[in-house]
Write an enzyme that holds these catalytic residues in place. Structure first.
Site, mmCIF file in Angstrom:
data_model
loop_
_atom_site.group_PDB
_atom_site.id
_atom_site.type_symbol
_atom_site.label_atom_id
_atom_site.label_comp_id
_atom_site.label_asym_id
_atom_site.label_seq_id
_atom_site.Cartn_x
_atom_site.Cartn_y
_atom_site.Cartn_z
ATOM 1 N N LYS A 50 0.828 -1.202 0.000
ATOM 2 C CA LYS A 50 0.000 0.000 0.000
ATOM 3 C C LYS A 50 0.863 1.253 0.000
ATOM 4 O O LYS A 50 0.651 2.162 -0.805
ATOM 5 C CB LYS A 50 -0.906 -0.030 1.247
ATOM 6 C CG LYS A 50 -2.073 0.910 1.194
ATOM 7 C CD LYS A 50 -2.889 0.833 2.501
ATOM 8 C CE LYS A 50 -3.758 -0.411 2.551
ATOM 9 N NZ LYS A 50 -4.355 -0.611 3.893
ATOM 10 N N ARG A 120 -3.332 3.459 8.542
ATOM 11 C CA ARG A 120 -3.656 2.263 7.766
ATOM 12 C C ARG A 120 -2.497 1.285 7.773
ATOM 13 O O ARG A 120 -1.365 1.672 7.575
ATOM 14 C CB ARG A 120 -3.961 2.670 6.314
ATOM 15 C CG ARG A 120 -4.713 3.979 6.190
ATOM 16 C CD ARG A 120 -4.758 4.500 4.773
ATOM 17 N NE ARG A 120 -5.382 3.576 3.850
ATOM 18 C CZ ARG A 120 -5.358 3.717 2.537
ATOM 19 N NH1 ARG A 120 -4.690 4.738 1.999
ATOM 20 N NH2 ARG A 120 -5.944 2.852 1.758
ATOM 21 N N GLY A 129 -7.250 -10.492 5.671
ATOM 22 C CA GLY A 129 -7.506 -10.940 7.042
ATOM 23 C C GLY A 129 -7.292 -9.832 8.053
ATOM 24 O O GLY A 129 -7.628 -9.973 9.216
ATOM 25 N N MET A 131 -8.027 -5.849 9.133
ATOM 26 C CA MET A 131 -8.865 -4.679 8.852
ATOM 27 C C MET A 131 -8.604 -3.664 9.935
ATOM 28 O O MET A 131 -9.409 -3.469 10.819
ATOM 29 C CB MET A 131 -10.343 -5.064 8.892
ATOM 30 C CG MET A 131 -10.872 -5.580 7.583
ATOM 31 S SD MET A 131 -12.664 -5.580 7.641
ATOM 32 C CE MET A 131 -13.016 -6.446 6.130
ATOM 33 N N ARG A 365 -3.571 -1.694 -6.027
ATOM 34 C CA ARG A 365 -2.739 -2.894 -5.920
ATOM 35 C C ARG A 365 -3.145 -3.843 -7.029
ATOM 36 O O ARG A 365 -4.189 -3.665 -7.659
ATOM 37 C CB ARG A 365 -2.946 -3.561 -4.559
ATOM 38 C CG ARG A 365 -4.358 -4.028 -4.356
ATOM 39 C CD ARG A 365 -4.575 -4.609 -2.972
ATOM 40 N NE ARG A 365 -6.002 -4.683 -2.702
ATOM 41 C CZ ARG A 365 -6.526 -4.684 -1.491
ATOM 42 N NH1 ARG A 365 -5.756 -4.602 -0.438
ATOM 43 N NH2 ARG A 365 -7.822 -4.781 -1.334
ATOM 44 N N HIS A 481 -16.132 -8.619 1.927
ATOM 45 C CA HIS A 481 -15.101 -9.494 2.476
ATOM 46 C C HIS A 481 -15.210 -10.904 1.912
ATOM 47 O O HIS A 481 -14.232 -11.480 1.428
ATOM 48 C CB HIS A 481 -15.238 -9.500 4.004
ATOM 49 C CG HIS A 481 -14.225 -10.356 4.698
ATOM 50 N ND1 HIS A 481 -14.488 -11.642 5.076
ATOM 51 C CD2 HIS A 481 -12.940 -10.108 5.042
ATOM 52 C CE1 HIS A 481 -13.407 -12.148 5.650
ATOM 53 N NE2 HIS A 481 -12.461 -11.239 5.646
ATOM 54 N N SER A 789 12.008 -44.882 -14.406
ATOM 55 C CA SER A 789 10.870 -44.061 -14.009
ATOM 56 C C SER A 789 10.873 -43.983 -12.486
ATOM 57 O O SER A 789 10.799 -45.009 -11.808
ATOM 58 C CB SER A 789 9.575 -44.684 -14.522
ATOM 59 O OG SER A 789 8.484 -43.943 -14.050
ATOM 60 N N CYS A 856 6.904 -40.864 -12.069
ATOM 61 C CA CYS A 856 5.498 -41.253 -12.152
ATOM 62 C C CYS A 856 4.802 -41.216 -10.802
ATOM 63 O O CYS A 856 3.671 -41.646 -10.668
ATOM 64 C CB CYS A 856 5.351 -42.616 -12.812
ATOM 65 S SG CYS A 856 6.104 -43.933 -11.849
ATOM 66 N N TYR A 876 10.634 -36.347 -18.708
ATOM 67 C CA TYR A 876 9.201 -36.094 -18.581
ATOM 68 C C TYR A 876 8.740 -36.281 -17.136
ATOM 69 O O TYR A 876 9.434 -36.886 -16.319
ATOM 70 C CB TYR A 876 8.398 -37.035 -19.497
ATOM 71 C CG TYR A 876 8.455 -38.485 -19.083
ATOM 72 C CD1 TYR A 876 7.557 -38.992 -18.138
ATOM 73 C CD2 TYR A 876 9.401 -39.351 -19.615
ATOM 74 C CE1 TYR A 876 7.616 -40.313 -17.732
ATOM 75 C CE2 TYR A 876 9.468 -40.673 -19.220
ATOM 76 C CZ TYR A 876 8.576 -41.152 -18.274
ATOM 77 O OH TYR A 876 8.636 -42.452 -17.858
#
Ligand code: ADP
Ligand code: MG
Ligand code: MG
Length: 907
Positions: A50, A120, A129, A131, A365, A481, A789, A856, A876
């Protein structure tokens, strides 16, 4: 540099100047205002998101009320000092306040032209979460009179004052908000007022008096009249809140670590509550729910602060209503929107206030969005030339793709819609109502799927919101909220379903006279806002539209291939649609559990000699062959790794006496014979027992049957002109000798089939690496194995010595006590298990330079593990069909992060 605890003795007149470098060593306060700022976007760590953005917006000449930011480091120092403000801080605050006074032309605590400020919080990462904003600091019994006179608006002055006492009492001094709420309701009731705005000046004066009483009663001292004291307490409260339960909990749930603390922003107040030509609002530059490039915002006329977010009054939609209210305001807002996106190249979530027709920016933001929106926005922004493809790919969190791969409601299913609200966060959820966050959490812990149903939510509900499968509220707008938090998590959410009557005490939800309780099932559709009775059927999603475009870009960037774990033609086909480039693990045992087959399997297990076993296996052969034909057809030319039988035979036998008797009867054996065999196969530790390739060593005829089925299927496909690439995989091997012994049988069988069929197909012979010995002796195994593998589920189990099946008795403690950072069965343990993988790849390639290496285990679909797989140079990863897109995207991220990918030419 450390904060000096004692001022240095002055040595000479020159050195003792107040501007001596030592004195300035720790700068704790950064000013912004009047087009200038000491901070900027590069200082997010120090100033919080902020604060850094307020500075940057000031530099961009956006209308930001002047103020200053106290650093996050100061918060850390405050908490390290045992919750004491560092020395000298308030001096720095005072000198910056003087700058703010100069920029605003007002004076803090003055009774002619008073300056009021907002205090703030703001960490580097935004945390809904918390305030903890306190507005209107600087008001007292004298200043309020000045405000009234100055604005010629007594009502406004007292409205601001009562808000200050409430916010200060509640946020700073910890007085329960309920007490204030109670007084307000009482005062309103007394005057027949419905809304807060219906209260007249006398009413508000009454509220102020009531609030002061409440304050004194609960705090034990009167509300502080000294503005500087108010400011100091408020700053301290912000720092303290960083270590509050609510904030700690939020950081835990969202895995936010390593932050110093929160910054504090002290900023000149602007007023959205001075009258009907004032407003306050929250907006996104684009729709964060659908991604549409449309202004998305809400505002409230004659309101202040949290009114919009808290859902007290239902706000108005900017796009449709603001033009009518104030044409100038709306036009300015649209200009600001373009400016913000141009500057930040991303969707912005911003807060504004309009004071007597003039727009002020209070925050901006990066806008939180769900994955649907994130994907659309990223693709659109490439088209608009705001960002490039690589940036677009990086903007999508691979784990978040889960949201797009979740089932959705079947569009053809019948819906009994009982209510409609605002579609705050898309998705489909079916569950039973829970009426408090606590209840939602408890019931979810017991495995129930619950919908959290509330009038509105607040930060203390976060845990229950997290536990629920979906959230439904009856008040609040798209930026309430509930909506913001749910979108952040990608959780299905509907807000503002105003027609619902929710009775928390009776645990009922009533709609048109019909009530629903904790045992009724409801379905909610976060894309339409519809609440439906019962459980609406769902369908599997596909990859299309912008999602497909992002995936195409990701594929251009990645080097790691992505295969799938699939045991059936249907799974194989689905995985192909999701972009799988082959099957990395086809397990054969699941195929034997079908009613008819399990009987033949049991017959084989109970046979007393090789001949008997061969006879039973011959009956299984056609089934296996059909399975493989189906899978080969579905994969059409892509490689398919088939693992030979892995589980202990014991798992295939019946364990109740009734079933054993039936089996004995059908095979012409006695119950005792069956029982004896079951007992004989019993093992103390079956996972380390007679399983994997150990079965094939004892009973090569099982391997022969499976290899025959694979090769016959391949030959048949070849005759049908379907390309096949079977890879025969031996499970659980630990030595080269095992592989050599079984290769002999494999090759003999294959050659025999080729001769019978008159065609040949290429095939590979390889092994899983899942016991530590195989990893350590990988160079030896690679002399025989043509591919590796990594079965990292078993490898993790055996490396840690954690039983996969029993790990839940202690793993939660290990995670809570941070002995382990992650569940190693979910995210590969890079420093331990990962070392074995790394070693095996190196040794394997040293012995056979073209050895194919893949993974795997479950880890193949975990983004962090995929990064690791890229980094050690696997060819892979293989994962479940629904995770294939996640792995593709994670592989692209990994390639980008190591310098644009395509780094090595892989074989
Ligand atoms: P959060 O991080 O919870 O959004 P903010 O600090 O942004 O907290 O404050 C919440 C609300 O308080 C804002 O939306 C805005 O309406 C109001 N507010 C914050 N600063 C000011 C200010 N300087 N003047 C007027 N209102 C403010
Ligand atoms: Mg805000
Ligand atoms: Mg295994």
């Amino acid at each position: 540099m450390k904060l000096m605890t004692k001022p240095k003795p002055k040595k000479s007149a020159v050195r003792s100047k107040p501007s001596a470098p030592k004195e300035k060593a720790i700068k704790r306060v950064y000013f912004f205002g009047a087009g200038k700022a000491e901070g900027g976007v590069h200082l997010k760590d120090l100033l919080g998101g902020k604060g850094a953005n307020l500075a940057d917006m000031t530099l961009a000449k956006l209308p930001v009320p002047p103020g200053f930011t106290i650093t996050t480091q100061t918060c850390k120092d405050y908490n390290d000092l045992g919750q004491k403000l560092p020395r000298g801080l308030m001096d720095e605050v005072r000198s910056n306040l003087a700058k703010v006074e100069k920029a605003s032309g007002k004076k803090f605590g003055d009774v002619r032209n008073p300056l009021l400020v907002a205090v703030r919080s703001g960490a580097k990462i935004s945390m809904p979460g918390m305030m903890d904003t306190v507005l209107n600091i600087g008001l007292n019994d004298h200043v309020v009179l000045a405000m009234a006179q100055l604005t010629n608006n007594e009502r406004f002055a007292y409205d601001s004052y009562r808000r200050l006492i409430n916010m200060f009492g509640d946020t700073v001094m910890g007085v329960d908000h309920e007490h204030f709420e109670h007084e307000l309701t009482e005062a309103k009731h007394l005057r027949g007022a419905k809304l807060d705005t219906d209260l007249d000046t006398d009413g508000l004066k009454d509220v102020v008096a009531r609030y002061k009483k409440i304050y004194e009663q609960h705090v034990g001292s009167p509300f502080p009249e000294n503005p500087m004291l108010q400011l100091e307490h408020a700053i301290e409260a912000v720092f303290k809140s960083w270590m509050g339960d609510r904030a700690i909990h939020y950081r835990q749930i969202n895995d936010i670590r390593g932050l110093a603390g929160t910054a504090v922003n002290v900023q000149t107040m602007v007023f959205g509550n001075m009258g009907d030509d004032c407003a306050t609002g929250v907006a996104f530059t684009r729709n964060p729910s659908t991604g549409e490039n449309k202004f998305f915002g809400e505002f409230l006329v004659n309101a202040q602060g949290e009114d919009v977010v808290a859902g007290i009054r239902t706000p108005l939609d900017c796009a449709t209503e603001m033009g009518n209210w104030s044409k100038k305001g709306w036009q300015e807002l649209l200009k600001v929107k373009d400016l913000l996106e141009e500057r930040y190249k991303d969707v912005q979530d911003f807060e504004f206030t309009i004071e007597k027709g003039t727009l002020y920016m209070l925050q901006t933001r990066t806008g939180k969005r769900n994955t649907v929106a994130a994907v659309k926005i990223a693709v659109d922004m490439v088209k608009e030339r705001l960002i490039d493809e690589k940036t677009a790919v990086l903007r999508i969190d691979p784990a978040g793709l889960d949201q797009l791969l979740h089932p959705m409601f079947d569009p053809n299913a019948q819906r009994i819609v009982i209510a409609k609200g605002l579609p705050a966060s898309p998705g489909a959820s079916v569950g039973k109502p829970a009426f408090t966050a606590h209840e939602a959490h408890e019931r979810a812990q017991n495995g129930e799927k619950v919908l959290l149903i509330r009038k509105e939510t607040s930060p203390e509900d976060v845990q229950g919101m997290h536990s629920a499968v979906g959230i439904l509220t009856s008040t609040g707008g798209m930026t309430s909220h509930a909506a913001v938090v749910a979108r952040g998590w990608g959780k299905c959410c509907i807000v503002g379903a105003g027609a619902l009557q929710i009775d928390e005490k009776q645990k009922t939800l009533t709609m048109n006279g019909k009530s629903y309780g904790p045992h009724d099932t409801l379905s909610i559709d976060g894309s339409t806002g519809e609440v439906m009775e019962g459980s609406v059927p769902m369908v599997a999603p596909g990859v299309s539209g912008p999602f497909a475009i992002i995936m195409k870009w990701a594929d251009k960037l990645r080097t790691l291939k992505v295969r799938t774990n699939a045991d059936t033609p249907a799974d194989a086909a689905r995985a192909r649609e999701f972009g799988a480039q082959g099957i990395g693990l086809c397990r054969t045992e699941h195929m034997f559990f079908d009613a008819e087959r399990i009987h033949n399997m049991r017959e084989m297990i109970l046979a007393t000699d090789t001949e008997g076993r061969k006879k039973a296996l011959a009956k299984l052969l056609p089934y296996q062959r059909e399975d493989f034909i189906g899978i080969f057809k579905a994969m059409h030319g892509l490689p398919v790794t088939i693992r030979l039988l892995d589980p202990p035979l014991h798992e295939f036998l019946p364990h109740t006496e009734k079933e054993q008797a039936e089996l004995a009867h059908s095979l012409g054996l006695s119950l005792d014979q069956v029982r004896q065999r079951v007992a004989q196969l019993h093992e103390a530790n079956p996972m380390l027992g007679h399983r994997g390739d150990r079965l094939a060593v004892t009973y090569p005829e099982i391997l022969e049957m499976q290899v025959r089925a694979i090769i016959e299927a391949a030959c048949e496909c070849k005759k049908l002109k379907i390309a096949v690439l079977p890879e025969i995989m031996i499970p659980l091997a630990g030595t080269k000798a095992e592989l050599d012994y079984l290769k002999k049988y494999t090759d003999q069988t294959a050659q025999a089939v080729f001769k019978e069929q008159g065609v040949k197909v290429p095939y590979l012979y390889g092994t899983m690496i899942e016991v530590p010995r195989a990893a350590v002796a990988a160079d030896e195994l690679a002399q025989t194995a043509e591919f590796f593998s990594f079965g990292t589920n078993d490898l993790t189990q055996m490396t840690f010595g954690y039983s996969r099946d029993d790990v839940n008795s202690f793993l939660p403690d290990y995670l809570k006590k941070e002995i382990l950072r992650y569940d190693p069965f979910q995210t590969i343990d890079v420093d331990g298990v990962g070392q074995l993988v790394r070693m095996a790849v190196q040794k394997g390639r040293a012995a056979r330079d073209n050895i194919k290496c893949g993974i795997c285990g479950e880890h193949g679909g975990d983004p962090k593990s995929v990064h690791f797989c890229h980094e050690v140079g696997l060819d892979y990863v293989s994962c479940s069909p629904f995770r294939v897109p996640i792995a593709r995207l994670a592989a692209a991220h990994a390639a980008i992060s190591d310098g644009n990918g395509k780094k090595k030419a892989k074989k």
